[in-house]
Write an enzyme that holds these catalytic residues in place. Structure first.
Site, PDB file in Angstrom:
ATOM      1  N   ILE A 263       0.829  -1.199   0.000  1.00  0.00           N
ATOM      2  CA  ILE A 263       0.000   0.000   0.000  1.00  0.00           C
ATOM      3  C   ILE A 263       0.869   1.256   0.000  1.00  0.00           C
ATOM      4  O   ILE A 263       0.352   2.367  -0.014  1.00  0.00           O
ATOM      5  CB  ILE A 263      -0.946   0.017   1.226  1.00  0.00           C
ATOM      6  CG1 ILE A 263      -0.131  -0.054   2.538  1.00  0.00           C
ATOM      7  CG2 ILE A 263      -1.937  -1.134   1.153  1.00  0.00           C
ATOM      8  CD1 ILE A 263      -0.966   0.209   3.783  1.00  0.00           C
ATOM      9  N   ASP A 264       2.200   1.068   0.020  1.00  0.00           N
ATOM     10  CA  ASP A 264       3.102   2.207   0.186  1.00  0.00           C
ATOM     11  C   ASP A 264       3.233   3.089  -1.051  1.00  0.00           C
ATOM     12  O   ASP A 264       3.791   4.191  -0.983  1.00  0.00           O
ATOM     13  CB  ASP A 264       4.493   1.720   0.638  1.00  0.00           C
ATOM     14  CG  ASP A 264       5.081   0.655  -0.281  1.00  0.00           C
ATOM     15  OD1 ASP A 264       4.919   0.738  -1.513  1.00  0.00           O
ATOM     16  OD2 ASP A 264       5.722  -0.287   0.250  1.00  0.00           O
TER      17      ASP A 264
ATOM     18  N   CYS B 141     -16.149  13.843   6.791  1.00  0.00           N
ATOM     19  CA  CYS B 141     -16.409  14.441   5.483  1.00  0.00           C
ATOM     20  C   CYS B 141     -16.986  15.858   5.652  1.00  0.00           C
ATOM     21  O   CYS B 141     -17.862  16.072   6.480  1.00  0.00           O
ATOM     22  CB  CYS B 141     -17.405  13.544   4.754  1.00  0.00           C
ATOM     23  SG  CYS B 141     -17.907  14.144   3.142  1.00  0.00           S
TER      24      CYS B 141
ATOM     25  N   SER C 282       7.566 -11.582  -1.177  1.00  0.00           N
ATOM     26  CA  SER C 282       6.265 -11.928  -0.583  1.00  0.00           C
ATOM     27  C   SER C 282       6.324 -13.324   0.016  1.00  0.00           C
ATOM     28  O   SER C 282       6.859 -14.250  -0.602  1.00  0.00           O
ATOM     29  CB  SER C 282       5.156 -11.882  -1.642  1.00  0.00           C
ATOM     30  OG  SER C 282       3.931 -12.315  -1.060  1.00  0.00           O
ATOM     31  N   SER C 283       5.728 -13.463   1.200  1.00  0.00           N
ATOM     32  CA  SER C 283       5.669 -14.780   1.832  1.00  0.00           C
ATOM     33  C   SER C 283       4.616 -15.664   1.157  1.00  0.00           C
ATOM     34  O   SER C 283       4.550 -16.857   1.409  1.00  0.00           O
ATOM     35  CB  SER C 283       5.336 -14.624   3.319  1.00  0.00           C
ATOM     36  OG  SER C 283       4.079 -13.984   3.453  1.00  0.00           O
TER      37      SER C 283
ATOM     38  N   HIS D 164      -4.167  -3.989  -3.063  1.00  0.00           N
ATOM     39  CA  HIS D 164      -4.565  -3.712  -1.673  1.00  0.00           C
ATOM     40  C   HIS D 164      -4.702  -2.211  -1.424  1.00  0.00           C
ATOM     41  O   HIS D 164      -4.733  -1.776  -0.280  1.00  0.00           O
ATOM     42  CB  HIS D 164      -3.566  -4.323  -0.683  1.00  0.00           C
ATOM     43  CG  HIS D 164      -3.680  -5.820  -0.595  1.00  0.00           C
ATOM     44  ND1 HIS D 164      -2.761  -6.603   0.063  1.00  0.00           N
ATOM     45  CD2 HIS D 164      -4.618  -6.676  -1.075  1.00  0.00           C
ATOM     46  CE1 HIS D 164      -3.121  -7.888  -0.037  1.00  0.00           C
ATOM     47  NE2 HIS D 164      -4.237  -7.957  -0.724  1.00  0.00           N
TER      48      HIS D 164
END
Ligand code: NAD
Length: 249
Positions: free
Chosen positions: A106-107, A155, A196-197, A122
């Site tokens: 997500i970075d 919001c 990735s695992s 993601h």
């Protein structure tokens, strides 16, 4: 095979391929200073269980916990910079070898580095949206409100709660995951998994769609036996070496 032979083999597979795709995970960004989930000693899971602080259920039922713990971690990730591995993948795309990338991260570091064809399945930390009217907001607006202790951030339109544009535990997968899945199904003759695992589903099922598989990961994965090459090295070094070889061939 020693390391040099493994790198040579992956470069050869890439040259033979007509549908080469990469799948990346949190191990891709540890060299940018972002802890992954599962590396023993430094993985985030060892400190705080993300399911207890960053799930959609926590966001709904205990937004204060979500924003004070889970979100604060997201905000620190958003400051990171791409590393050699991200830059090597940009080169592979520019050279015409890499047809696309699926990332669990997500970075946003692949986008920051300049990769173009990327499915961030993601989500990412560039924006957020209102859970009521769906109005979009820059991620900084959420960060700013949290810094001012306006928790949860709301919001301006309908005063419902804002949330980041990431797929939280308990969220359904977004449409672009299914788009990536069908593109891979139709075109992927080679997948390189980097960092990735391969335990988080449904992403961890994507390597099954590739005809050939190569893996760069510091620790063993369930898919190692199915891969033609497994490199136990850091993504930054291995990807840079693969690019160097392709550039000189
Ligand atoms: P994971 O933590 O389960 O696995 C990471 C793997 O990368 C480990 O097996 C580790 O041995 C390996 N690794 C660590 N550093 C490496 C390096 N420099 N080079 C090569 N391998 C390295 O991560 P995952 O499989 O991506 O699954 C975790 C989930 O957590 C994902 O869904 C992701 O969305 C999320 N997450 C994202 C970030 C991020 O955005 N950077 C960080 C942590 C978790």
């Amino acid at each position: 095979m020693d390391y040099a032979e493994q790198i040579e083999r992956i470069a050869g597979l890439i040259q033979e391929s007509t549908g080469f795709y990469v799948l990346t995970g949190a191990g891709m960004s540890t060299e940018s200073g972002i802890p992954d989930f599962r590396t023993p000693g430094t993985g985030m899971w060892e400190n705080v269980d993300p399911i207890k602080t960053s799930s959609v259920e926590v966001l709904r039922e205990n937004p204060r916990l979500f924003y004070e713990v889970g979100f604060t971690r997201f905000a620190s990730i958003a400051m990171a910079e791409p590393n050699d591995g991200h830059h090597a993948l940009v080169r592979l795309e520019k050279m015409g070898y890499l047809k696309g990338m699926v990332t669990q991260n997500i970075d946003g570091l692949h986008v920051k580095a300049g990769s173009k064809k990327i499915w961030e399945v993601h989500g990412h930390l560039r924006s957020g949206y209102c859970m009521g009217c769906r109005k979009g907001y820059p991620f900084e607006t959420l960060v700013h409100q949290v810094e001012l202790k306006r928790i949860p951030p709301v919001c301006h339109n309908c005063f419902d709660m804002l949330r980041p544009h990431v797929v939280l535990f308990g969220d359904p997968m977004p449409p672009l995951f299914f788009e990536a899945e069908s593109v891979l199904q139709a075109n992927c003759d080679l997948m390189l998994v980097a960092g990735s695992s391969l335990v988080v589903y449904p992403v961890a099922y994507l390597p099954q769609l590739a005809r050939r598989l190569a893996i760069i990961n510091l620790e063993p994965t369930e898919y190692d036996d199915a891969a033609e090459v497994v490199v136990r090295e850091k993504c930054g070094r291995a990807l840079t070496d693969i690019v160097r070889l392709l550039e000189n061939s």
